[in-house]
Design a protein around this motif. Structure first.
Motif, PDB file in Angstrom:
ATOM      1  N   PHE A 404      45.270  52.816  47.522  1.00 55.16           N
ATOM      2  CA  PHE A 404      46.072  53.948  48.136  1.00 55.16           C
ATOM      3  C   PHE A 404      46.723  53.377  48.660  1.00 55.16           C
ATOM      4  N   ALA A 405      48.234  53.637  48.363  1.00 58.19           N
ATOM      5  CA  ALA A 405      49.329  53.222  49.333  1.00 58.19           C
ATOM      6  C   ALA A 405      49.341  54.497  50.489  1.00 58.19           C
ATOM      7  N   CYS A 406      49.331  53.922  52.003  1.00 53.97           N
ATOM      8  CA  CYS A 406      49.382  54.646  52.879  1.00 53.97           C
ATOM      9  C   CYS A 406      50.564  55.262  53.490  1.00 53.97           C
ATOM     10  N   PRO A 407      51.429  56.441  53.203  1.00 55.05           N
ATOM     11  CA  PRO A 407      52.378  56.114  54.162  1.00 55.05           C
ATOM     12  C   PRO A 407      52.710  55.853  55.661  1.00 55.05           C
ATOM     13  N   PRO A 408      53.970  55.593  56.238  1.00 51.55           N
ATOM     14  CA  PRO A 408      53.747  55.755  57.482  1.00 51.55           C
ATOM     15  C   PRO A 408      53.912  56.879  58.663  1.00 51.55           C
ATOM     16  N   GLY A 409      53.704  57.255  59.235  1.00 51.94           N
ATOM     17  CA  GLY A 409      53.303  58.392  60.216  1.00 51.94           C
ATOM     18  C   GLY A 409      53.909  59.434  60.754  1.00 51.94           C
ATOM     19  N   VAL A 410      53.408  60.457  60.544  1.00 50.93           N
ATOM     20  CA  VAL A 410      54.412  61.327  60.664  1.00 50.93           C
ATOM     21  C   VAL A 410      55.165  61.575  62.031  1.00 50.93           C
ATOM     22  N   ARG A 411      56.504  61.654  62.084  1.00 49.43           N
ATOM     23  CA  ARG A 411      57.344  61.652  63.338  1.00 49.43           C
ATOM     24  C   ARG A 411      57.065  62.650  64.204  1.00 49.43           C
ATOM     25  N   ASP A 412      56.960  63.376  63.857  1.00 45.97           N
ATOM     26  CA  ASP A 412      56.988  65.064  64.662  1.00 45.97           C
ATOM     27  C   ASP A 412      57.054  66.485  63.839  1.00 45.97           C
ATOM     28  N   ALA A 413      57.076  67.661  64.284  1.00 47.04           N
ATOM     29  CA  ALA A 413      56.598  69.022  63.783  1.00 47.04           C
ATOM     30  C   ALA A 413      57.306  69.023  62.508  1.00 47.04           C
ATOM     31  N   GLY A 414      58.456  68.801  62.027  1.00 46.61           N
ATOM     32  CA  GLY A 414      59.346  68.812  61.128  1.00 46.61           C
ATOM     33  C   GLY A 414      59.017  67.826  59.858  1.00 46.61           C
ATOM     34  N   ASP A 415      58.193  66.923  59.825  1.00 50.05           N
ATOM     35  CA  ASP A 415      58.485  65.973  59.296  1.00 50.05           C
ATOM     36  C   ASP A 415      56.832  66.534  58.558  1.00 50.05           C
ATOM     37  N   TYR A 416      56.856  65.627  57.342  1.00 48.00           N
ATOM     38  CA  TYR A 416      55.450  65.990  56.998  1.00 48.00           C
ATOM     39  C   TYR A 416      54.748  64.267  56.292  1.00 48.00           C
ATOM     40  N   TRP A 417      53.265  65.038  55.707  1.00 50.43           N
ATOM     41  CA  TRP A 417      52.176  63.445  55.156  1.00 50.43           C
ATOM     42  C   TRP A 417      53.446  62.812  53.393  1.00 50.43           C
ATOM     43  N   GLY A 418      54.010  61.698  53.801  1.00 48.49           N
ATOM     44  CA  GLY A 418      54.783  61.249  52.361  1.00 48.49           C
ATOM     45  C   GLY A 418      55.954  61.643  52.028  1.00 48.49           C
ATOM     46  N   ARG A 419      56.576  62.270  53.556  1.00 50.00           N
ATOM     47  CA  ARG A 419      58.136  63.191  52.960  1.00 50.00           C
ATOM     48  C   ARG A 419      58.858  61.946  52.015  1.00 50.00           C
ATOM     49  N   ALA A 420      58.619  60.771  53.022  1.00 49.86           N
ATOM     50  CA  ALA A 420      60.530  59.645  52.275  1.00 49.86           C
ATOM     51  C   ALA A 420      60.403  59.478  50.609  1.00 49.86           C
ATOM     52  N   LEU A 421      58.613  59.767  50.462  1.00 47.40           N
ATOM     53  CA  LEU A 421      58.906  59.841  48.863  1.00 47.40           C
ATOM     54  C   LEU A 421      59.253  60.689  48.006  1.00 47.40           C
ATOM     55  N   PHE A 422      59.585  61.344  48.452  1.00 50.40           N
ATOM     56  CA  PHE A 422      59.761  62.888  47.532  1.00 50.40           C
ATOM     57  C   PHE A 422      60.785  63.728  47.849  1.00 50.40           C
ATOM     58  N   GLU A 423      61.548  63.063  48.765  1.00 50.92           N
ATOM     59  CA  GLU A 423      63.399  63.215  48.895  1.00 50.92           C
ATOM     60  C   GLU A 423      64.040  62.048  48.365  1.00 50.92           C
TER      61      GLU A 423
END
Length: 423
Positions: A404-423
């Motif tokens: 599994f590829a574990c993405p970086p951490g969630v920065r704040d309440a406006g972020d979510y798991w894997g956000r950069a992958l889906f943007e």
């Protein structure tokens, strides 16, 4: 949070309660107690086993976090083929995880606070229990990068399928998976509660492929922890990477932007292996042979020929009869970084006992968990050498595997798991 759901034109009921939970319960009613804690950089240690670890940070918790005593690991298959639904789920899971890791219930109305005619927002078995050091860590398997969600071009080169290793007897039904979640805690009920509620939130969009309970961590991830023992009775992970090894972690653990793809920068790659031990056969093996197989003494954990656990391994040292103290094919020698271009792993595995078979033999062993920067350069060459030459192979059988590829951490309440992958 993300523009993806806005493009889809939908806002699910679960997402509404999930985002509401993050905004109202974490940043609102509980802001005095929970808000500042969630926004601090990750700390090395909780003050007690009841306390929470921060959820937000540069890296996901549950990797270098001091290894907790209990594990519930799950792999999911994604059943929806709608990319927007998958993004919604990741947002809802993130909101729930932010609450759960702080000792709160998974939904804003909790187990008993909502409409009594409706199903509760939380299953309730952790009511009254503290956070117990719960961490939740997510990873994406190679199968997620097929043609369902338009992610094929984002599959990291380091997420290459693992080769077939000599002697492994993998069971497909308990291997692989689109998404994994690792729950670690000091209380097994807290870990099980977290996974149960994430699976419940995901109903209709994911299904559980397989899961594993673990106890008695088999590695230390901090110098403040004593080295634990595996079910063969030996100390395990003496020379494991530790959270205090900042330079080594940058080199060996955390993916860098230069490694590609950009969405994985600050993340790490996870390999899991379920390794069943033939406990009864091992228990009938002489102490001398057991120690020679490992290359360490069973009591102190010292390298053979030395006195203390953390004494340096000396492969050139010889006994009075001229033979090496540590055999050329001992486990510690075959796995040593000097045999693999200084490649290291951050291990945080667990013992497991899944009952017994019809003959009374324990179904038991090690659920191996290892994080690293690139499995092709770390886990694969190490495991290939062990699979070919390790005398422990007489007593173990690899029956499950995950990558599994574990993405970086969630920065704040406006972020979510894997956000950069889906943007």
């Amino acid at each position: 949070m993300s523009s993806e759901p806005a493009r889809s034109g939908r806002l699910s009921r679960r997402r509404l309660f999930g985002l509401g939970a993050a905004g109202a319960a974490v940043a609102g009613a509980g802001a005095v107690a929970a808000g500042p804690l969630l926004r601090e950089p990750p700390v090395a240690h909780a003050s007690s086993t009841s306390d929470p670890y921060p959820f937000y940070g540069e890296h996901q918790a549950g990797i270098v976090t001091p290894a907790q005593d209990r594990l519930h690991f799950v792999a999911f298959d994604v059943t929806t083929r709608d990319r927007a639904e998958l993004v919604d789920l990741l947002q809802e899971w993130t909101a729930a995880a932010a609450r759960l890791t702080q000792g709160k219930e998974s939904g804003s109305f909790g187990a008993v606070g909502g409409d009594p005619a409706a199903a509760p927002d939380d299953t309730g078995e952790a009511l009254g229990l503290p956070a117990s050091g719960l961490t939740l860590t997510i990873g994406f398997g190679p199968s997620l990068f097929d043609d369902r969600f338009g992610l094929a071009a984002e599959r990291p080169a380091a997420l290459a399928d693992l080769p077939k290793f000599p002697g492994e007897q993998l069971i497909p039904e308990i291997s692989g998976g689109d998404i994994c979640v690792q729950a670690c805690a000091h209380d097994p009920q807290v870990a099980v509660h977290a996974i149960r509620n994430l699976a419940r939130i995901g109903f209709g969009r994911v299904s559980v492929r397989w899961s594993q309970l673990g106890f008695g961590r088999t590695s230390s991830t901090s110098r403040a922890q004593a080295t634990p023992r595996n079910l063969m009775g030996f100390k395990d992970g003496t020379n494991n990477l530790k959270l205090e090894d900042a330079a080594l972690l940058r080199q060996q653990l955390w993916a860098d932007a230069a490694d590609g793809p950009a969405w994985m920068a600050g993340g790490a790659y996870l390999v899991t292996r379920k390794i069943r031990m033939t406990i009864e056969t091992w228990d009938r093996t002489s102490l001398t042979e057991q120690e020679q197989i490992f290359g360490r003494d069973k009591g102190e954990g010292a390298p053979l020929g030395k006195k203390h656990e953390f004494d340096a391994l000396d492969f050139a040292a010889r006994r009075p009869d001229g033979q090496p103290y540590i055999a050329a094919r001992s486990h510690v020698r075959l796995a040593h970084p000097s045999s693999h271009g200084e490649a290291r792993l951050l291990r945080r595995g667990y013992n497991f006992v899944d009952g017994s078979d019809g003959l009374g033999r324990l179904d038991a062993g090690l659920f191996f968990i290892a994080y690293q920067r690139d499995p092709r350069k770390q886990f694969v060459p190490i495991q290939m050498e062990l699979a070919r030459h390790d005398p422990l192979n007489e007593y173990v059988k690899h029956v499950s595997s995950g990558l599994f590829a574990c993405p970086p951490g969630v920065r704040d309440a406006g972020d979510y798991w894997g956000r950069a992958l889906f943007e």
